[in-house]
Design a protein around this motif. Sequence first.
Motif, PDB file in Angstrom:
ATOM      1  N   LEU A 120     -10.919  -6.969 -13.830  1.00 54.45           N
ATOM      2  CA  LEU A 120     -11.575  -7.115 -12.535  1.00 54.45           C
ATOM      3  C   LEU A 120     -10.549  -7.046 -11.400  1.00 54.45           C
ATOM      4  CD1 LEU A 120     -14.051  -7.738 -10.780  1.00 54.45           C
ATOM      5  CD2 LEU A 120     -13.650 -10.182 -11.218  1.00 54.45           C
ATOM      6  N   ILE A 121      -9.422  -7.713 -11.598  1.00 48.58           N
ATOM      7  CA  ILE A 121      -8.356  -7.671 -10.594  1.00 48.58           C
ATOM      8  C   ILE A 121      -7.894  -6.238 -10.367  1.00 48.58           C
ATOM      9  CG2 ILE A 121      -5.970  -8.346 -10.100  1.00 48.58           C
ATOM     10  CD1 ILE A 121      -6.569 -10.889 -11.809  1.00 48.58           C
ATOM     11  N   PHE A 122      -7.648  -5.531 -11.454  1.00 48.26           N
ATOM     12  CA  PHE A 122      -7.115  -4.178 -11.328  1.00 48.26           C
ATOM     13  C   PHE A 122      -8.161  -3.201 -10.794  1.00 48.26           C
ATOM     14  CE2 PHE A 122      -3.810  -5.202 -14.821  1.00 48.26           C
ATOM     15  CZ  PHE A 122      -3.016  -5.826 -13.869  1.00 48.26           C
ATOM     16  N   ALA A 123      -9.446  -3.494 -10.983  1.00 51.98           N
ATOM     17  CA  ALA A 123     -10.478  -2.677 -10.337  1.00 51.98           C
ATOM     18  C   ALA A 123     -10.364  -2.792  -8.823  1.00 51.98           C
ATOM     19  CB  ALA A 123     -11.863  -3.129 -10.806  1.00 51.98           C
ATOM     20  N   GLY A 124     -10.194  -4.027  -8.336  1.00 51.67           N
ATOM     21  CA  GLY A 124     -10.002  -4.222  -6.901  1.00 51.67           C
ATOM     22  C   GLY A 124      -8.722  -3.573  -6.410  1.00 51.67           C
ATOM     23  N   VAL A 125      -7.655  -3.707  -7.195  1.00 51.16           N
ATOM     24  CA  VAL A 125      -6.380  -3.092  -6.813  1.00 51.16           C
ATOM     25  C   VAL A 125      -6.512  -1.566  -6.772  1.00 51.16           C
ATOM     26  CG1 VAL A 125      -3.972  -2.753  -7.497  1.00 51.16           C
ATOM     27  CG2 VAL A 125      -5.003  -5.016  -7.680  1.00 51.16           C
ATOM     28  N   GLY A 126      -7.225  -1.009  -7.758  1.00 51.46           N
ATOM     29  CA  GLY A 126      -7.410   0.439  -7.787  1.00 51.46           C
ATOM     30  C   GLY A 126      -8.104   0.952  -6.536  1.00 51.46           C
ATOM     31  N   MET A 127      -9.123   0.220  -6.058  1.00 46.81           N
ATOM     32  CA  MET A 127      -9.788   0.618  -4.813  1.00 46.81           C
ATOM     33  C   MET A 127      -8.853   0.446  -3.621  1.00 46.81           C
ATOM     34  SD  MET A 127     -13.750  -0.684  -5.210  1.00 46.81           S
ATOM     35  CE  MET A 127     -13.405  -2.321  -5.872  1.00 46.81           C
ATOM     36  N   GLY A 128      -8.135  -0.680  -3.584  1.00 53.20           N
ATOM     37  CA  GLY A 128      -7.221  -0.923  -2.472  1.00 53.20           C
ATOM     38  C   GLY A 128      -6.130   0.116  -2.372  1.00 53.20           C
ATOM     39  N   ASN A 129      -5.619   0.572  -3.523  1.00 54.44           N
ATOM     40  CA  ASN A 129      -4.595   1.624  -3.523  1.00 54.44           C
ATOM     41  C   ASN A 129      -5.055   2.856  -2.762  1.00 54.44           C
ATOM     42  OD1 ASN A 129      -2.592   0.343  -5.039  1.00 54.44           O
ATOM     43  ND2 ASN A 129      -3.447   1.005  -6.978  1.00 54.44           N
ATOM     44  N   ILE A 130      -6.310   3.229  -2.983  1.00 49.42           N
ATOM     45  CA  ILE A 130      -6.846   4.442  -2.363  1.00 49.42           C
ATOM     46  C   ILE A 130      -7.151   4.224  -0.888  1.00 49.42           C
ATOM     47  CG2 ILE A 130      -8.689   6.174  -2.472  1.00 49.42           C
ATOM     48  CD1 ILE A 130      -6.769   6.048  -4.906  1.00 49.42           C
ATOM     49  N   LEU A 131      -7.586   3.024  -0.516  1.00 45.53           N
ATOM     50  CA  LEU A 131      -8.070   2.771   0.837  1.00 45.53           C
ATOM     51  C   LEU A 131      -6.956   2.642   1.871  1.00 45.53           C
ATOM     52  CD1 LEU A 131     -10.886   0.177   0.068  1.00 45.53           C
ATOM     53  CD2 LEU A 131     -11.186   2.564   0.727  1.00 45.53           C
ATOM     54  N   LEU A 132      -5.782   2.167   1.474  1.00 42.84           N
ATOM     55  CA  LEU A 132      -4.769   1.857   2.478  1.00 42.84           C
ATOM     56  C   LEU A 132      -4.279   3.074   3.278  1.00 42.84           C
ATOM     57  CD1 LEU A 132      -2.604  -1.015   0.969  1.00 42.84           C
ATOM     58  CD2 LEU A 132      -4.202  -1.098   2.872  1.00 42.84           C
ATOM     59  N   PRO A 133      -3.909   4.196   2.640  1.00 37.11           N
ATOM     60  CA  PRO A 133      -3.490   5.336   3.475  1.00 37.11           C
ATOM     61  C   PRO A 133      -4.559   5.803   4.468  1.00 37.11           C
ATOM     62  CG  PRO A 133      -2.756   5.645   1.208  1.00 37.11           C
ATOM     63  CD  PRO A 133      -3.681   4.460   1.197  1.00 37.11           C
ATOM     64  N   PRO A 134      -5.846   5.907   4.077  1.00 39.50           N
ATOM     65  CA  PRO A 134      -6.851   6.282   5.078  1.00 39.50           C
ATOM     66  C   PRO A 134      -7.034   5.239   6.179  1.00 39.50           C
ATOM     67  CG  PRO A 134      -7.678   6.681   2.865  1.00 39.50           C
ATOM     68  CD  PRO A 134      -6.415   5.916   2.711  1.00 39.50           C
ATOM     69  N   LEU A 135      -6.901   3.940   5.851  1.00 36.39           N
ATOM     70  CA  LEU A 135      -7.002   2.916   6.887  1.00 36.39           C
ATOM     71  C   LEU A 135      -5.872   3.065   7.901  1.00 36.39           C
ATOM     72  CD1 LEU A 135      -8.042  -0.186   4.751  1.00 36.39           C
ATOM     73  CD2 LEU A 135      -9.375   0.829   6.614  1.00 36.39           C
ATOM     74  N   VAL A 136      -4.670   3.366   7.407  1.00 38.51           N
ATOM     75  CA  VAL A 136      -3.557   3.628   8.318  1.00 38.51           C
ATOM     76  C   VAL A 136      -3.867   4.858   9.166  1.00 38.51           C
ATOM     77  CG1 VAL A 136      -1.132   4.317   8.456  1.00 38.51           C
ATOM     78  CG2 VAL A 136      -1.829   2.524   6.860  1.00 38.51           C
ATOM     79  N   LYS A 137      -4.393   5.890   8.544  1.00 39.29           N
ATOM     80  CA  LYS A 137      -4.728   7.130   9.250  1.00 39.29           C
ATOM     81  C   LYS A 137      -5.776   6.881  10.326  1.00 39.29           C
ATOM     82  CE  LYS A 137      -4.422  11.747   9.315  1.00 39.29           C
ATOM     83  NZ  LYS A 137      -3.153  12.482   9.447  1.00 39.29           N
ATOM     84  N   LYS A 138      -6.729   6.017  10.028  1.00 34.61           N
ATOM     85  CA  LYS A 138      -7.837   5.767  10.957  1.00 34.61           C
ATOM     86  C   LYS A 138      -7.403   4.942  12.161  1.00 34.61           C
ATOM     87  CE  LYS A 138     -12.360   3.572  11.377  1.00 34.61           C
ATOM     88  NZ  LYS A 138     -13.533   3.009  10.693  1.00 34.61           N
TER      89      LYS A 138
END
Length: 448
Positions: A120-138
Motif C-alpha cells: 500500500l505504501i509503495f502504491a502511494g509512492v508510485g503515484m507520487g513519483n509520477i505526479l511530482l514533475p508535472p506539479l513542478v511544471k504546473k
Amino acid sequence: MGGEVADVVTASGARPLWHGRALAVLGILLCAFSLRSAVASLSPVVDRIGAEFPLSSAVVGLIGTAPPVCFAVFGLLTPLLERRLGLERLAVIALGAMTVGLVARGLVGESVGLLLTTALIFAGVGMGNILLPPLVKKYFPDRIGAMMTLYTTSMAFSTFVPPLVAVPVADAAGWRFSLAVWGVFAAAGTIPWLVMLLRGDHRRVVPVPPEPEPQAEPETLRPAASEPAAITATGPIVTAPENRSLFRRLAGIPLVWALAVTFGTSSTMAYVAFAWFPSIAADLAGVNSGTAGLLLSLFAFIGLPASLLVPVLVVRFQATRPLFLIGALGGVAGITGMLLAPHPSVLWLWTVLFGLVGLLFPLSLVLISIRSRTAESAVVLSSFVQSAGYVMAAVFPVLVGVLHGATGSWTIPLIVIAAVLVAAIPAGMMAGRRGTVEDEWERRHGTW
C-alpha cells in the motif's frame, strides 16, 4: 528555443518562488520527502521485526522486489487517474495511501500484514513519483530549475536520514514506532493540497513567462502563439490528445526511450547498491557489517550534493551530457576499482566514484520536466519514462543475485553492472539533445 535554454532565458521574468504558491512549495517538498523515507525506513529494522514474528525468505524477497514493481504498475495507472481527478486530488490520495500504510505497518503482527501494508505504501509512492514533475511544471514554469533542486534535495535527504535514525529510534521506542513515525510527514503533505483544493487555488492559471526572442534554434518549449500558453487544474488550455493516444505517440519517439533508459539506469544502480553493496564490500574487501553499512550510507549521501547542483547545471548551463558522462564513467571507475584493488583503505574512494551514479537521478527528473511542453504531457511522459525505468530496475537486482549464485563470485555481476552504464551512454547523449518530445513528434509527423 528548446529544452534547457528556454528555462534560462525566462528566469528574468520569473517571480519569487514563494510568491502566491507557498502551499505548492510545501506540498511538493513534503511529498518528495515521504517518497524516499517510506522506502528507506524499513530495512534497518527488519531484524527486529523478525525477532518478534517469523519473516520467511520469500516474504523478505517480495518486500525487496515490491518497490520497483509497484512503481512501474502505478506509474502506468497514474495518468488515467489524474485525467479524472486532477493532479492535486491524486496527490492527496497518494499521500493518504502512504500515511495509512506507514501507520498500519507499525501495527502489524504477522508477515502477510507487513507485505500488504508495504505494498500500500509503495502504491502511494508510485503515484507520487509520477505526479511530482508535472506539479513542478504546473506551478513553477518560471522556476523549474530552483524547484527541481529543492525537491530532489528533499528526496536525497530522506534517503540517508531514515537508515541513520531508524535503529536509535527503535532502541528508544520500539521498531513499531520507528516505522510508523514517518507517516507524520506523509500526513502533513496532504494538508497544503487539501487547502488549495478547498480554496480553489488549483484552478488559477499560472502564467508562463514570455518567450524570449529566438536566437540560435527554431524549436520552442511552448505552443504556437495562437494557442494559449497557460496551465489550469486539469492541464494545459491547449487541447491535448487522450492519454492512451499520448502513450502510443511517446512509444514512437526515440527521445522518450532515451529518457527511459537514463532513468532506468539511475534506478538500476540505486536498487543494485541497496540490495547488494554491503555484501559486495564485505566479500571483496573483508570489511565488517557496520563498515559496509556506513559505505552504503556514503553511496547514498552522494545524492545530496548531486540534487543541489544538477538541476541548476542542467537548466542554466545545458550540462546534461557532461553530467551523464561523469555519472556513468565515474560509476564504471568505482566498479573497476572494487574489482582490481578491493582493499579496505581505498574502498571509500571506489564507493564515492560509484556513488557518482547519483547524478543520474536528479538529471532524469529535471529532464522529464523540461522535455515536455505542458503539465498534461509531463504527466504521461513521467509515467512512461518512470514505469519503463522501474521495470529495468526490478530486473537487475535479481539478475545480480542469480549471477553471483551461479558463479560464486562478484566479478561477473560487477562487469554486467559496468556494462549497463557504458551501454546507456548513447541514450544519455540523446537525452541531452535540446527540445521537447512534442518537437520530436512534429519533426517526424507534423502537428502534435
